[in-house]
Design a protein around this motif. Sequence first.
Motif, PDB file in Angstrom:
ATOM      1  N   VAL A 364       0.842  -1.201   0.000  1.00 47.30           N
ATOM      2  CA  VAL A 364       0.000   0.000   0.000  1.00 47.30           C
ATOM      3  C   VAL A 364       0.875   1.249   0.000  1.00 47.30           C
ATOM      4  N   ALA A 365       1.932   1.227   0.813  1.00 51.10           N
ATOM      5  CA  ALA A 365       2.836   2.385   0.862  1.00 51.10           C
ATOM      6  C   ALA A 365       3.482   2.635  -0.493  1.00 51.10           C
ATOM      7  N   GLU A 366       3.985   1.568  -1.124  1.00 52.88           N
ATOM      8  CA  GLU A 366       4.648   1.738  -2.415  1.00 52.88           C
ATOM      9  C   GLU A 366       3.661   2.146  -3.502  1.00 52.88           C
ATOM     10  N   SER A 367       2.457   1.575  -3.487  1.00 46.48           N
ATOM     11  CA  SER A 367       1.446   1.958  -4.470  1.00 46.48           C
ATOM     12  C   SER A 367       1.075   3.427  -4.330  1.00 46.48           C
ATOM     13  N   THR A 368       1.012   3.916  -3.102  1.00 48.68           N
ATOM     14  CA  THR A 368       0.723   5.329  -2.868  1.00 48.68           C
ATOM     15  C   THR A 368       1.796   6.208  -3.492  1.00 48.68           C
ATOM     16  N   ARG A 369       3.048   5.838  -3.282  1.00 53.90           N
ATOM     17  CA  ARG A 369       4.137   6.629  -3.857  1.00 53.90           C
ATOM     18  C   ARG A 369       4.093   6.611  -5.384  1.00 53.90           C
ATOM     19  N   LEU A 370       3.816   5.449  -5.956  1.00 56.39           N
ATOM     20  CA  LEU A 370       3.755   5.347  -7.416  1.00 56.39           C
ATOM     21  C   LEU A 370       2.608   6.171  -7.991  1.00 56.39           C
TER      22      LEU A 370
END
Length: 501
Positions: A364-370
């Motif tokens: 979720v954290a990485e998807s948010t950044r992307l």
Amino acid sequence: MLISAERVPVIVGVGDVKFGGGSANDTIEPLELILRAVDAAIDDAGVGGLTDKLDAVHAVRTTSWNYDDLPSLVAHRLGVTLRSSSTSTIGGHRPVRLLDQVGRDIAEGLTTAALVVGGEAQASVRALMKAGVDPGESGWTTAPGGPPSFSPEDLGSAEMQRAGILAPVQIYPLFENARAHGRGLTPSQALRESADMYSRFSAMAAEHPVAWSPVFRTPEDIGTVTSSNRSVSDCYPLSMNAMPFVDQAAAVLVCSLATAREAGVAEGRMVYLWGGAGAVDNLDVLARAVFDDAPALRAAVQRALSRAEVTSANLSFVDAYSCFPIVPELLADELGLVEGSTPTVLRGHSFFGGPLSSYSLHAVAESTRLLRKNSGLALVHANGGYLTYQHVVLLSTTAHRDGYIGDPEPVDSSGTPAHVAHGYSGRATIETATVTYDRGGLPEQAFVVAATVDGARVAGRAGREFAATLHDLVSGRNESVVGRRIDLVDNEGTLAVEFCR
């Protein structure tokens, strides 16, 4: 759920961290690691004052060390008073389901701002235990807190215990081998498909600052059995198995759109939490109707996409829970992704790291950044148990017209359970099977699920002799065992098996 604009749930801050110790003199407690992730998530929002609005903390169960009330420990460190809090049970689906529940709570006006947190320090625990040091005596929280505990339900159903089919390294290969046979793949072709995908995962992990093993590996590195990449099962060498001995934590800060705007969060930092859906299959793996498919995964994905009125073609990013290759393979099947796709933003348990139940919180954290960088729509998938619990959530750079479309409560997709016979003696057909190996690389046990002539099911373990026979068939002759006719005798889950001549 059609809601007013001020109650639309948005992710405003994410943080994930790792600790690179590895020795007994350089360790970290899970709580401290989680608090670092929380600080990172709060800083990531880019504004002050949001902590004052925080009224909920929901934690994924930490397995490496036990906390009676982790949310209260987090709240105490932040100096906030909570209206609601929870700690989940174990399960890789839990972070995404918790996030979906937070979205609903915000949409219903029950929560203003919430943290979802999770983390593990199994690498630190391992280092301390190897050195003969009790973590509690080295200063780790023990009141409340202490060594992890497990319930009897964590050990599998009575049928699974009888058959001796209990561990993930025994069970996920059963699904892998059944799927490969159903798609007409030889064992070597299926192994290559998995190795190719995991090589692409490793290439991405090599560039991630929180990845536990940031090293690129070729398909040959991953799929070839060597002294450093030993056989674990007949379809998965060591590099295709989850790596749980990590120190990693993540936190996600969610609030209402009105709260975010009032605090001055930049519009470009907000990611809209559309919501998701979940499903559960039969908890008894041996009662599942099929082994080449995942009905709960299908139900969760289709419910989420349908509720959002989108299709897989609308997805810009996909992250599949990747404890073993079969899980991202099944998600790719369900989404209709093209061959050679890489359904991950996080790089999988083998390379990013497998912090047990909290893995998908990192996704979720990485998807948010992307999404902040590229815009679009992301789907984060999470798997718990043995393809048992499934939950997906949709995130976007734009609000859904209904505000929130999620449903945190899973639906039952188990269907009619198969009947497992006891004491059977006679002819049967293998539905799926796998071989596991000892640390010296020798076939150790075979695990067999077979259909009897009258439509019942027999499941159990066979010893080294039949394991060696299966090994020769799969690894030597490159032939699938699925569909083979056998004669067997079941003695309380221990099987005597011979192939029919």
